[in-house]
Design a protein around this motif. Structure first.
Motif, mmCIF file in Angstrom:
data_model
loop_
_atom_site.group_PDB
_atom_site.id
_atom_site.type_symbol
_atom_site.label_atom_id
_atom_site.label_comp_id
_atom_site.label_asym_id
_atom_site.label_seq_id
_atom_site.Cartn_x
_atom_site.Cartn_y
_atom_site.Cartn_z
ATOM 1 N N ARG A 543 -3.236 -13.222 22.925
ATOM 2 C CA ARG A 543 -4.565 -12.679 23.185
ATOM 3 C C ARG A 543 -4.551 -11.623 24.288
ATOM 4 O O ARG A 543 -5.560 -10.960 24.519
ATOM 5 C CB ARG A 543 -5.547 -13.786 23.522
ATOM 6 C CG ARG A 543 -5.365 -14.428 24.873
ATOM 7 C CD ARG A 543 -6.181 -15.673 24.989
ATOM 8 N NE ARG A 543 -7.092 -15.627 26.107
ATOM 9 C CZ ARG A 543 -7.870 -16.636 26.471
ATOM 10 N NH1 ARG A 543 -7.829 -17.770 25.796
ATOM 11 N NH2 ARG A 543 -8.679 -16.529 27.496
ATOM 12 N N GLU A 550 -8.317 -11.816 17.083
ATOM 13 C CA GLU A 550 -8.678 -12.618 15.913
ATOM 14 C C GLU A 550 -7.550 -13.586 15.547
ATOM 15 O O GLU A 550 -7.790 -14.725 15.149
ATOM 16 C CB GLU A 550 -9.014 -11.711 14.727
ATOM 17 C CG GLU A 550 -10.334 -10.961 14.863
ATOM 18 C CD GLU A 550 -11.543 -11.896 14.807
ATOM 19 O OE1 GLU A 550 -11.388 -13.055 14.388
ATOM 20 O OE2 GLU A 550 -12.643 -11.442 15.194
ATOM 21 N N GLU A 551 -6.318 -13.112 15.679
ATOM 22 C CA GLU A 551 -5.154 -13.959 15.387
ATOM 23 C C GLU A 551 -5.105 -15.145 16.361
ATOM 24 O O GLU A 551 -4.808 -16.275 15.967
ATOM 25 C CB GLU A 551 -3.881 -13.117 15.514
ATOM 26 C CG GLU A 551 -2.621 -13.828 15.065
ATOM 27 C CD GLU A 551 -1.390 -12.952 15.208
ATOM 28 O OE1 GLU A 551 -0.273 -13.509 15.189
ATOM 29 O OE2 GLU A 551 -1.538 -11.715 15.360
ATOM 30 N N ASP A 553 -7.686 -16.445 17.881
ATOM 31 C CA ASP A 553 -8.792 -17.326 17.524
ATOM 32 C C ASP A 553 -8.412 -18.217 16.336
ATOM 33 O O ASP A 553 -8.778 -19.389 16.279
ATOM 34 C CB ASP A 553 -10.026 -16.487 17.191
ATOM 35 C CG ASP A 553 -11.274 -17.340 17.024
ATOM 36 O OD1 ASP A 553 -11.379 -18.364 17.726
ATOM 37 O OD2 ASP A 553 -12.132 -16.996 16.189
ATOM 38 N N GLN A 554 -7.656 -17.670 15.398
ATOM 39 C CA GLN A 554 -7.206 -18.443 14.242
ATOM 40 C C GLN A 554 -6.322 -19.617 14.688
ATOM 41 O O GLN A 554 -6.415 -20.721 14.140
ATOM 42 C CB GLN A 554 -6.432 -17.522 13.288
ATOM 43 C CG GLN A 554 -5.827 -18.222 12.073
ATOM 44 C CD GLN A 554 -6.884 -18.851 11.177
ATOM 45 O OE1 GLN A 554 -7.991 -18.341 11.061
ATOM 46 N NE2 GLN A 554 -6.539 -19.963 10.533
ATOM 47 N N MET A 580 -14.112 -11.674 23.625
ATOM 48 C CA MET A 580 -14.454 -10.922 22.414
ATOM 49 C C MET A 580 -15.934 -10.535 22.389
ATOM 50 O O MET A 580 -16.432 -10.046 21.380
ATOM 51 C CB MET A 580 -14.104 -11.746 21.171
ATOM 52 C CG MET A 580 -12.618 -12.032 21.016
ATOM 53 S SD MET A 580 -12.263 -13.261 19.723
ATOM 54 C CE MET A 580 -12.596 -12.294 18.249
#
Length: 918
Positions: A543, A550-551, A553-554, A580
């Motif tokens: 991050r 987004e990755e 968060d996944q 974000m």
């Protein structure tokens, strides 16, 4: 038999105290190592601010018993003694080690008293001395967490001694000692779980010692009763009654204990105890082999190790493994002793029987025979069983020393054993000096335990020696390639070395080793909860790259899908969502985490930060207050809630804001931000001297503190101490040459107080270099040109300024004045510009109004609390909010500002004089 019992004399007690002190004096120089870190340093239950009830709701390590990650080790009375240590000396390790030493002395003295029940005086002293110096006890005595063994043993032995007094004259029952026994058993169990096993020892004592039965006699009586040829003797009925009372009380304790752990066994992995998850017959063969391993440690404590988990002892997977011979030999020896002690009457058999009970019964909870435990071998759990071993040795020594042929040899051997054991104990204590020395000593004994390599790496990591730490972590992955934790350690160390690519590769390896989701099967049952941190660590790493949010968060969502109750995943995801710019989703994440843990002050603090982002200061303050209710010393909540109160403009909140900031600077005396904001509060309250003192303190701690330097200079300028403001401004502009408001204030003072037109001109020109469209700086430069008698330049300058701010009426008026003066000079050489008080007043207001607004230069709230396990809890650099829009002022505040502006007008009399041509 009770008549043989004698009190311990003062000489005997002094001898034991001297021997223990000689063996353990160097333990006072040891620190907190291994499990001490979790039980002492990281355990909030020790802090006076934590409610006492938490000790009875949490496990030994401070984790709520209801949580799955809890070890279910319920020892509140032991934690209470740690809390007392903390109360008197906080985290000074000496007091903790000293109290352990005192408890060991007490155990040795009480043990001597027990020995005198079954041995003669001389043999009892031998048993007690051997127990005092045995090296196997260093983990229990020198390791602070070993206090659980020491305390439990004190009450364990006291309960047994009390029970020995339950037989009255003519074999009557004395109930008071039995009641005391039950109470002491409960206390012993609250110190450590094995305390409950003393009930079994009391039962054996009652049947075979107090009543004098032998196993053949009991069997014969039972057969007679079953055949109807006899009735149960009255003495046996009394014995049964006592045993029923004991067993019922034990059952009650067990039920309470099961309720405490909420009928859940702790979750351990194959790394903690490989045999526990092995198939048959490997599991049974290995567990049985561990019994002779423990016996050998008592017989020959030459190679001691603080951690016997993982690959320390390879699994016994075949009946043809040669180690099964050791198991068979052990059971043959144990069986022979049991047959001898139970079959034959006499003092010798009774002594052996009680010794065997002390060895076997207290060891059962740690034997893995009934339920798995989180270790393979643990030296500290041999503390009570070693009592029985010492009684056996002393009894055997007595038999040998009574024979004239062997008397001298027996004394020589005894002296040699006591001396070598004492020497080994003294030397072993130094291993516990630090984590590095402890784990390096363990690696000398066993190099097949990846946990030891990891722990040496952790010790080096704590010393910031990341390069060497990495070597040990990599070695751990080679010793145990499927150790998820080792790969996580490698990844974290690469991250600390700023090798992001290598760190990500290591985390990906760890992630690939995680068990795959099996439909219908609980994920939690197959993995340690802390291994899920691989998702957190990997997400925290990637991050940092704005394009991979987004990755990240996944990954957080993946961890949550595996464990919907994984609190840390919600916390970390909340931080990411704030980054974000998704405060509403961040709020949802934190609220979900609060459903899992409403007693976490950090969560309430983070939620407050979310409400600040949502422009809801009222809710933010409520959440800050909730965090402080749970943790009154929460430093970030103290600071930011005070800041929020300060920025609210509500004078009623200022006293509380001040109290919180005073509390904050007490907790963080080296943080200049606390003193700066105290200074700002004092300025708001018109306490100029107090404000000056706070600002100076902030600057002493941080000489380049931008906001403190400017506001101190501004304070001086507002209180008629303009010349004192100059050196402060010099410091400010040395650190920050582009500080526009500092340049304006300096130029003002130079022009109006020092009459240094050249210096003022340089300040205003510097402003225009930085920002050619700065109206305030441009206008003040026009005033300088006017004072220099360069009216043409002044006119041109004012025309340009008016173009920048066409709606500012005062600039137009000043331009008219200059042009009028130019026209007058054309008619006569000396003339005066007409006095225009209104224009001059407006000029002064507009020229320097921003100086007052600059007083709102304050620090922004600090960011959310980071996950302590996976990333550093950093407090971001305090940023100035000068460039932000000034908040809407109340009527009272506007009046205050007007008063300050009047003071500024007095300083601008020189400009008025110039503009009026005086």
């Amino acid at each position: 038999l009770l008549e043989k019992m004698a009190d311990v004399s003062l000489k005997e007690a002094a001898l034991i105290v001297g021997v223990v002190a000689a063996c353990y004096w160097n333990s006072l120089f040891c620190g907190f190592v291994f499990d001490d870190v979790s039980a002492i340093l990281d355990n909030k239950d020790l802090h006076p601010s934590t409610p006492l009830k938490n000790l009875f709701q949490n496990d030994f390590w401070g984790t709520p018993m209801s949580e799955e990650r809890s070890h279910k080790s319920y020892r509140p009375l032991t934690v209470l003694t740690f809390r007392l240590n903390y109360l008197f000396s906080e985290l000074n390790a000496v007091s903790y080690h000293f109290l352990n030493l005192v408890f060991h002395v007490v155990v040795c003295i009480v043990f001597l008293k027990v020995c005198k029940l079954f041995l003669d005086n001389r043999s009892s002293i031998v048993a007690s001395l051997l127990f005092a110096v045995h090296p196997i006890h260093t983990e229990a005595v020198t390791g602070v967490v070993g206090r659980a063994e020491l305390l439990s043993s004190i009450f364990f032995l006291a309960a047994f001694l009390s029970y020995t007094k339950s037989k009255g004259p003519d074999n009557t029952i004395v109930w008071t000692p039995i009641a005391v026994t039950v109470f002491l058993v409960a206390v012993a169990t609250l110190c450590k779980e094995q305390g409950i096993t003393v009930v079994g020892i009391c039962c054996v004592y009652e049947v075979f010692i107090a009543q004098g039965y032998t196993l053949p006699a009991l069997l014969d009586t039972a057969v007679q009763i079953l055949r109807g040829k006899g009735s149960i003797p009255f003495s046996m009925l009394q014995t049964l009654l006592k045993l029923i009372v004991l067993m019922f009380s034990t059952l009650l304790l067990v039920v309470v204990r099961v309720q405490v752990i909420q009928s859940q066994l702790p979750v351990f992995t194959r790394f903690d105890n490989p045999a526990a998850v092995s198939p048959s017959p490997a599991r049974q063969l290995t567990f049985n082999y561990l019994l002779p391993v423990n016996a050998w440690l008592l017989l020959n404590p030459s190679e001691l190790c603080c951690d016997w988990t993982m690959g320390t002892i390879p699994l016994v997977e075949s009946l043809f493994d040669v180690r099964n011979v050791a198991t068979l030999t052990f059971f043959c020896l144990l069986g022979s002793l049991m047959v001898f002690s139970l079959r034959y009457p006499g003092d010798s058999s009774k002594t052996v029987l009680m010794a065997l009970c002390l060895i076997v019964l207290p060891f059962i909870p740690a034997s893995n025979l009934f339920f798995p435990v989180g270790f393979v071998v643990a030296e500290r759990v041999l503390y009570v069983p070693s009592m029985g071993f010492c009684i056996l040795v002393a009894h055997g020594w007595k038999k040998l020393s009574n024979k004239s042929v062997l008397r001298k040899i027996s004394w020589v051997c005894l002296a040699a054993v006591l001396f070598t054991h004492a020497l080994k104990t003294l030397h072993r204590n130094w291993d516990w000096e630090s984590e590095y020395t402890l784990f390096m000593s363990a690696l000398k004994v066993n190099k097949n335990n990846a946990k030891l390599w990891n722990n040496v790496g952790h010790a080096l990591e704590n010393e910031k020696n990341f390069e060497r730490a990495l070597q040990f972590f990599i070695q751990a992955t080679q010793v145990q390639p499927d150790d998820i934790g080792a790969h996580m350690n490698v990844g974290r160390t690469y991250k600390n070395l700023n090798k992001t690519k290598e760190a990500e590769e290591s985390y990906m390896i760890a992630k690939s080793l995680m068990p795959q989701i099996i439909p219908g099967k609980k994920y939690a049952a197959r993995v340690a909860p802390n291994h899920l941190n691989v998702y957190i660590n990997l997400a925290n790493l990637i991050r940092a790259n704005e394009s991979r949010l987004e990755e990240a968060d996944q990954l957080y969502r993946q961890a949550i899908s595996m464990r919907p109750d994984f609190k840390q995943a919600y916390i970390s995801r909340g931080e990411l969502l704030l980054k974000m710019n998704k405060p509403l989703k961040a709020k949802e994440a934190y609220l979900r985490a609060l459903e899992l843990d409403r007693t976490n002050a950090d969560l309430w603090y983070n939620l407050a930060i979310v409400y600040i982002e949502l422009k809801d200061p009222t809710e933010a303050l409520k959440n800050f207050n909730r965090a402080l209710e749970l943790n009154p010393t929460h430093k970030l909540a103290l600071f930011n809630s005070a800041l929020l109160m300060q920025e609210s403009g509500d004078a009623r909140l200022r006293p509380e804001a001040k109290q919180r900031l005073l509390h904050y600077v007490k907790e963080e005396p080296q943080d200049s931000n606390g003193y700066f904001n105290l200074g700002m509060l004092a300025m708001d309250d018109k306490k100029d001297m107090e404000a000056e003192a706070w600002m100076k303190k902030a600057i002493r701690l941080q000489p380049n503190f931008r906001s403190a330097l400017f506001n101190l200079a501004l304070l001086y300028s507002q209180t008629g101490k303009e010349l004192m403001a100059l050196p402060v401004l010099e410091d400010l502009l040395r650190y920050y040459p582009d500080h526009t408001k500092g340049l304006i204030l300096k130029g003002d003072i130079l022009m109006n107080q020092k009459k240094d037109i050249v210096g003022a001109k340089m300040c205003f020109e510097k402003i225009l270099e930085l920002d050619p469209n700065n109206v305030q700086g441009k206008h003040n430069l026009c005033v300088v040109y006017f004072e220099e008698k360069d009216l043409i330049k002044a006119e041109k300058c004012l025309v340009e300024t008016l173009a920048l701010a066409p709606h500012e009426e005062y600039i137009q008026r000043h331009l008219n004045i200059v042009r009028s003066k130019i026209a007058s000079l054309g008619a006569m050489e000396q003339s005066s510009l007409p006095s225009d008080g209104t224009a001059a007043t407006e000029a002064k207001k507009n020229s320097f109004q921003n100086l007052e607004e600059a007083k709102s230069e304050k620090t922004t709230p600090q960011s959310t609390v980071r996950n302590k396990e996976h990333s550093k809890n950093k407090k971001p650099t305090e940023k100035s909010s000068m460039d932000k829009e000034t908040p809407k002022k109340s009527t009272k505040e506007i009046k205050d500002i007007e008063k300050k502006r009047v003071a500024a007008l007095k300083r601008l009399e020189e400009i008025e004089r110039i503009l009026n041509g005086e």
